[in-house]
Design a protein around this motif. Structure first.
Motif, PDB file in Angstrom:
ATOM      1  N   MET A   1       0.843  -1.171   0.000  1.00  0.00           N
ATOM      2  CA  MET A   1       0.000   0.000   0.000  1.00  0.00           C
ATOM      3  C   MET A   1       0.893   1.241   0.000  1.00  0.00           C
ATOM      4  O   MET A   1       1.922   1.269   0.668  1.00  0.00           O
ATOM      5  N   ILE A   2       0.480   2.262  -0.722  1.00  0.00           N
ATOM      6  CA  ILE A   2       1.261   3.495  -0.820  1.00  0.00           C
ATOM      7  C   ILE A   2       0.682   4.546   0.125  1.00  0.00           C
ATOM      8  O   ILE A   2      -0.537   4.757   0.176  1.00  0.00           O
ATOM      9  N   TRP A   3       1.552   5.213   0.850  1.00  0.00           N
ATOM     10  CA  TRP A   3       1.189   6.263   1.798  1.00  0.00           C
ATOM     11  C   TRP A   3       1.899   7.551   1.390  1.00  0.00           C
ATOM     12  O   TRP A   3       3.105   7.537   1.124  1.00  0.00           O
ATOM     13  N   GLU A   4       1.175   8.656   1.349  1.00  0.00           N
ATOM     14  CA  GLU A   4       1.761   9.945   1.014  1.00  0.00           C
ATOM     15  C   GLU A   4       2.181  10.641   2.307  1.00  0.00           C
ATOM     16  O   GLU A   4       1.461  10.599   3.309  1.00  0.00           O
ATOM     17  N   VAL A   5       3.348  11.277   2.270  1.00  0.00           N
ATOM     18  CA  VAL A   5       3.906  11.916   3.460  1.00  0.00           C
ATOM     19  C   VAL A   5       3.982  13.422   3.230  1.00  0.00           C
ATOM     20  O   VAL A   5       4.499  13.873   2.209  1.00  0.00           O
ATOM     21  N   PHE A   6       3.451  14.170   4.183  1.00  0.00           N
ATOM     22  CA  PHE A   6       3.510  15.623   4.161  1.00  0.00           C
ATOM     23  C   PHE A   6       4.300  16.061   5.382  1.00  0.00           C
ATOM     24  O   PHE A   6       4.110  15.527   6.467  1.00  0.00           O
ATOM     25  N   ARG A   7       5.187  17.030   5.196  1.00  0.00           N
ATOM     26  CA  ARG A   7       6.035  17.453   6.306  1.00  0.00           C
ATOM     27  C   ARG A   7       5.924  18.944   6.552  1.00  0.00           C
ATOM     28  O   ARG A   7       5.668  19.726   5.644  1.00  0.00           O
ATOM     29  N   GLN A   8       6.116  19.304   7.813  1.00  0.00           N
ATOM     30  CA  GLN A   8       6.164  20.702   8.225  1.00  0.00           C
ATOM     31  C   GLN A   8       7.586  20.943   8.686  1.00  0.00           C
ATOM     32  O   GLN A   8       8.060  20.315   9.623  1.00  0.00           O
ATOM     33  N   GLU A   9       8.255  21.864   8.020  1.00  0.00           N
ATOM     34  CA  GLU A   9       9.667  22.096   8.336  1.00  0.00           C
ATOM     35  C   GLU A   9       9.846  22.752   9.697  1.00  0.00           C
ATOM     36  O   GLU A   9      10.719  22.370  10.465  1.00  0.00           O
ATOM     37  N   ARG A  10       9.017  23.758   9.988  1.00  0.00           N
ATOM     38  CA  ARG A  10       9.041  24.434  11.291  1.00  0.00           C
ATOM     39  C   ARG A  10       7.611  24.694  11.738  1.00  0.00           C
ATOM     40  O   ARG A  10       6.723  24.862  10.914  1.00  0.00           O
ATOM     41  N   LYS A  11       7.387  24.759  13.046  1.00  0.00           N
ATOM     42  CA  LYS A  11       6.050  25.036  13.580  1.00  0.00           C
ATOM     43  C   LYS A  11       5.506  26.320  12.965  1.00  0.00           C
ATOM     44  O   LYS A  11       6.231  27.299  12.815  1.00  0.00           O
ATOM     45  N   GLY A  12       4.231  26.288  12.585  1.00  0.00           N
ATOM     46  CA  GLY A  12       3.596  27.464  12.009  1.00  0.00           C
ATOM     47  C   GLY A  12       3.665  27.537  10.499  1.00  0.00           C
ATOM     48  O   GLY A  12       2.941  28.316   9.880  1.00  0.00           O
ATOM     49  N   GLN A  13       4.534  26.756   9.885  1.00  0.00           N
ATOM     50  CA  GLN A  13       4.634  26.741   8.427  1.00  0.00           C
ATOM     51  C   GLN A  13       3.631  25.739   7.855  1.00  0.00           C
ATOM     52  O   GLN A  13       3.213  24.808   8.545  1.00  0.00           O
ATOM     53  N   PRO A  14       3.259  25.918   6.582  1.00  0.00           N
ATOM     54  CA  PRO A  14       2.326  24.967   5.979  1.00  0.00           C
ATOM     55  C   PRO A  14       2.997  23.608   5.743  1.00  0.00           C
ATOM     56  O   PRO A  14       4.214  23.521   5.606  1.00  0.00           O
ATOM     57  N   PHE A  15       2.173  22.578   5.693  1.00  0.00           N
ATOM     58  CA  PHE A  15       2.676  21.254   5.357  1.00  0.00           C
ATOM     59  C   PHE A  15       2.888  21.175   3.849  1.00  0.00           C
ATOM     60  O   PHE A  15       2.116  21.748   3.082  1.00  0.00           O
ATOM     61  N   GLN A  16       3.940  20.490   3.436  1.00  0.00           N
ATOM     62  CA  GLN A  16       4.234  20.295   2.021  1.00  0.00           C
ATOM     63  C   GLN A  16       4.453  18.810   1.755  1.00  0.00           C
ATOM     64  O   GLN A  16       4.937  18.084   2.622  1.00  0.00           O
ATOM     65  N   HIS A  17       4.106  18.404   0.538  1.00  0.00           N
ATOM     66  CA  HIS A  17       4.290  17.001   0.175  1.00  0.00           C
ATOM     67  C   HIS A  17       5.783  16.686   0.154  1.00  0.00           C
ATOM     68  O   HIS A  17       6.568  17.367  -0.491  1.00  0.00           O
ATOM     69  N   ALA A  18       6.163  15.657   0.890  1.00  0.00           N
ATOM     70  CA  ALA A  18       7.567  15.272   0.975  1.00  0.00           C
ATOM     71  C   ALA A  18       7.881  14.087   0.081  1.00  0.00           C
ATOM     72  O   ALA A  18       8.982  13.977  -0.451  1.00  0.00           O
ATOM     73  N   GLY A  19       6.911  13.189  -0.091  1.00  0.00           N
ATOM     74  CA  GLY A  19       7.139  11.992  -0.888  1.00  0.00           C
ATOM     75  C   GLY A  19       6.156  10.913  -0.469  1.00  0.00           C
ATOM     76  O   GLY A  19       5.119  11.203   0.114  1.00  0.00           O
ATOM     77  N   SER A  20       6.519   9.678  -0.738  1.00  0.00           N
ATOM     78  CA  SER A  20       5.634   8.573  -0.385  1.00  0.00           C
ATOM     79  C   SER A  20       6.450   7.405   0.146  1.00  0.00           C
ATOM     80  O   SER A  20       7.654   7.318  -0.086  1.00  0.00           O
ATOM     81  N   VAL A  21       5.772   6.541   0.877  1.00  0.00           N
ATOM     82  CA  VAL A  21       6.393   5.321   1.385  1.00  0.00           C
ATOM     83  C   VAL A  21       5.455   4.153   1.094  1.00  0.00           C
ATOM     84  O   VAL A  21       4.249   4.327   1.005  1.00  0.00           O
ATOM     85  N   ALA A  22       6.028   2.993   0.945  1.00  0.00           N
ATOM     86  CA  ALA A  22       5.241   1.776   0.748  1.00  0.00           C
ATOM     87  C   ALA A  22       5.266   0.998   2.062  1.00  0.00           C
ATOM     88  O   ALA A  22       6.342   0.727   2.612  1.00  0.00           O
ATOM     89  N   ALA A  23       4.076   0.684   2.583  1.00  0.00           N
ATOM     90  CA  ALA A  23       3.990  -0.043   3.846  1.00  0.00           C
ATOM     91  C   ALA A  23       2.676  -0.822   3.879  1.00  0.00           C
ATOM     92  O   ALA A  23       1.679  -0.381   3.318  1.00  0.00           O
ATOM     93  N   PRO A  24       2.652  -1.966   4.564  1.00  0.00           N
ATOM     94  CA  PRO A  24       1.441  -2.786   4.600  1.00  0.00           C
ATOM     95  C   PRO A  24       0.338  -2.229   5.498  1.00  0.00           C
ATOM     96  O   PRO A  24      -0.825  -2.556   5.322  1.00  0.00           O
ATOM     97  N   GLU A  25       0.689  -1.382   6.485  1.00  0.00           N
ATOM     98  CA  GLU A  25      -0.315  -0.827   7.391  1.00  0.00           C
ATOM     99  C   GLU A  25       0.166   0.509   7.947  1.00  0.00           C
ATOM    100  O   GLU A  25       1.324   0.897   7.777  1.00  0.00           O
ATOM    101  N   ALA A  26      -0.744   1.199   8.634  1.00  0.00           N
ATOM    102  CA  ALA A  26      -0.493   2.564   9.095  1.00  0.00           C
ATOM    103  C   ALA A  26       0.711   2.683  10.033  1.00  0.00           C
ATOM    104  O   ALA A  26       1.502   3.628   9.916  1.00  0.00           O
TER     105      ALA A  26
END
Length: 93
Positions: A1-26
């Motif tokens: 299963m593919i999971w999309e990852v969004f990251r926040q570089e510093r508190k208060g900044q918007p989240f941005q798409h960082a990439g994806s990971v493949a994993a069987p569960e959450a």
């Protein structure tokens, strides 16, 4: 299963798409995302979302024909005139 990852570089900044990971569960997806995008402290927070849970929105109707990407923009006066004519409330000036 593919999971999309969004990251926040510093508190208060918007989240941005960082990439994806493949994993069987959450839980695995969370661990993999933390390992790839947070272990060196480059992220203040991460969001991990199953790709299947992301809703695709494509049908944007632009009734006034505005194009914000054009350098010359659009003529608001012309669009208002057309709208008034369609509504039958046109004013002759």
């Amino acid at each position: 299963m593919i999971w999309e990852v969004f990251r926040q570089e510093r508190k208060g900044q918007p989240f941005q798409h960082a990439g994806s990971v493949a994993a069987p569960e959450a839980e695995f997806a969370r661990a993999y995302a933390h390992e790839q995008y947070g272990r060196r402290g480059e992220s203040a927070a991460l969001w991990v979302v199953a790709r299947d849970a992301i809703l695709d929105v494509e049908d944007f109707v632009d009734e006034l024909g505005r194009n914000y990407h054009r350098v010359d923009g659009y003529s608001l006066k012309e669009k208002l005139k057309e709208a008034r004519e369609r509504a039958g409330t046109a004013v002759d000036r």
